[in-house]
Design a protein around this motif. Sequence first.
Motif, short mmCIF file in Angstrom:
data_model
loop_
_atom_site.label_atom_id
_atom_site.label_comp_id
_atom_site.label_asym_id
_atom_site.label_seq_id
_atom_site.Cartn_x
_atom_site.Cartn_y
_atom_site.Cartn_z
N LEU A 174 -24.60 1.55 0.95
CA LEU A 174 -24.49 0.29 0.22
C LEU A 174 -25.09 0.41 -1.18
CD1 LEU A 174 -25.36 -2.22 3.09
CD2 LEU A 174 -23.12 -1.83 2.03
N ALA A 175 -26.18 1.18 -1.30
CA ALA A 175 -26.77 1.40 -2.62
C ALA A 175 -25.79 2.16 -3.52
CB ALA A 175 -28.08 2.17 -2.49
N GLU A 176 -25.06 3.11 -2.97
CA GLU A 176 -24.06 3.85 -3.74
C GLU A 176 -22.93 2.91 -4.16
OE1 GLU A 176 -24.54 8.38 -2.00
OE2 GLU A 176 -23.06 7.06 -1.11
N LEU A 177 -22.51 2.03 -3.27
CA LEU A 177 -21.47 1.07 -3.63
C LEU A 177 -21.94 0.15 -4.76
CD1 LEU A 177 -20.10 0.11 -0.10
CD2 LEU A 177 -18.87 1.33 -1.89
N SER A 178 -23.20 -0.27 -4.69
CA SER A 178 -23.72 -1.15 -5.73
C SER A 178 -23.83 -0.46 -7.08
CB SER A 178 -25.10 -1.70 -5.32
OG SER A 178 -26.08 -0.69 -5.36
N SER A 179 -23.92 0.89 -7.07
CA SER A 179 -24.00 1.64 -8.32
C SER A 179 -22.61 2.11 -8.77
CB SER A 179 -24.92 2.86 -8.15
OG SER A 179 -24.40 3.77 -7.21
N ARG A 180 -21.55 1.58 -8.14
CA ARG A 180 -20.15 1.87 -8.45
C ARG A 180 -19.73 3.29 -8.05
NH1 ARG A 180 -17.88 -1.98 -11.94
NH2 ARG A 180 -18.91 -3.96 -11.50
N ASN A 181 -20.48 3.94 -7.19
CA ASN A 181 -20.01 5.18 -6.59
C ASN A 181 -19.19 4.81 -5.35
OD1 ASN A 181 -22.55 6.07 -8.15
ND2 ASN A 181 -21.57 8.01 -7.58
N VAL A 182 -17.98 4.29 -5.61
CA VAL A 182 -17.21 3.63 -4.57
C VAL A 182 -16.75 4.61 -3.49
CG1 VAL A 182 -15.17 2.23 -4.10
CG2 VAL A 182 -16.45 1.88 -6.21
N VAL A 183 -16.26 5.78 -3.88
CA VAL A 183 -15.74 6.73 -2.90
C VAL A 183 -16.86 7.23 -1.99
CG1 VAL A 183 -14.62 8.96 -2.59
CG2 VAL A 183 -13.84 7.43 -4.40
N SER A 184 -17.95 7.67 -2.58
CA SER A 184 -19.07 8.17 -1.80
C SER A 184 -19.68 7.08 -0.93
CB SER A 184 -20.15 8.75 -2.73
OG SER A 184 -21.25 9.22 -1.97
N GLY A 185 -19.86 5.89 -1.50
CA GLY A 185 -20.45 4.80 -0.74
C GLY A 185 -19.60 4.40 0.45
#
Length: 408
Positions: free
Chosen positions: A217-228
């Motif tokens: 979720l932290a990765e998604l919030s940082s716009r690392n959409v694929v990894s998140g």
Amino acid sequence: MDKTDFIHTRRFIVKLGKMLHKYGTPAFRLEAHLNEVAAYLNVNASFISTPTSLTFVIWSDKHEEEYNHAARVQPGELDLGSLARTDELVSALIDGKLSLIEADERLTYIDQEIKFMHPLGMGTAFCFATGAFSVLMGASLLDAVATGAIGIVMYLFVFWSQHSRRVAYMLEPAVALVAGVLACAIAHYLEPGINIRLVVLSSIIIFIPGLALAIGLAELSSRNVVSGTARVMDALMQLFKLYFGAFLGISLGFALFSEIEHNPLIRLPEWSLFVAVLVLCTALVPIFNIRLKHAHWAITCGFVGYFSTYWAAKYLEFGLGTFAGAFAVGVFANVFSRITNAPTSIVLMQGLIVLVPGSKTYIGLNSFVSGKDFVQAEHIGQETFVIFMSLVAGLIFANVVMPTRKAL
């Protein structure tokens, strides 16, 4: 930059990226750190990190040399000691204390050295970590003892999986199934009053991917959409496998030993929570391979996270106490990084794991499937969602209030 220097540079960057990924570094931290290293080494670079792949694009200033590298990798496991040593090596390189060739040789040494303690010590750590966690979940003394005993068996499977690919492939459902059967056997032969489902949850807590969900979720919030997205889905699949194994194990246990009605035992006094947090965070030191010089910081971060949440929950709505805990943990981890010049992840993980997001997800899944609650919990579905959102928001606010100096 001549061709020989470029080759040495790109080899070092690729090796560093793979090692940091192997040690469980989140994508947004990994990419930011590699960009810093590439800038110091006078090359341009672009990186894409996901839980199962790494892509490197490296080129010289005027595009005299270009290099592309893509690798299929396995999702990394937390190894905070090796992460700290790797960060120290990179700092020494940037400070001019090591040449690029020396740094490359030391990277190989860090990757090859023995990282974990003796199996007896690790088994003991699993025993105390699982038992202490059950106390935090409101278990009785007998529940905690039963959980610790099963925790030792859980480590035996971990040790076995390190030497067998077949066991590693089926590790999550296997440990949960065995934990379910053993909990039912203990309830039948030794102590019928134990909370079987709570004992099973606590004994497999090391495997529950609450931390991976929070990182995703932290990765998604940082716009690392694929990894998140990939990390969140991988964590959910691990959770489903664990729950299915536990569900099957308890069903087999009831079939073999007959179903025993749970009679709540006397809960431990409130002061036992202090002891449980201390034991849990101390046991996580060898499990996460934290270096001794950072151990006291990591243990303190666990206290900061748990008791910030504990006291804030008395005044805030359900789940929002986690925001206070995550905020306190984030600020503490960034202060630690500024004082010691070490990655925030070294202590951050200890603080996040005691916020028990994974256990709440497991409890919510159990309530959804079976319609039964084995701990006192209301609105568990909403609370689980709010907890994860609060974790991410707390860390974001912490980075604004107390920015970190390091990408890792």
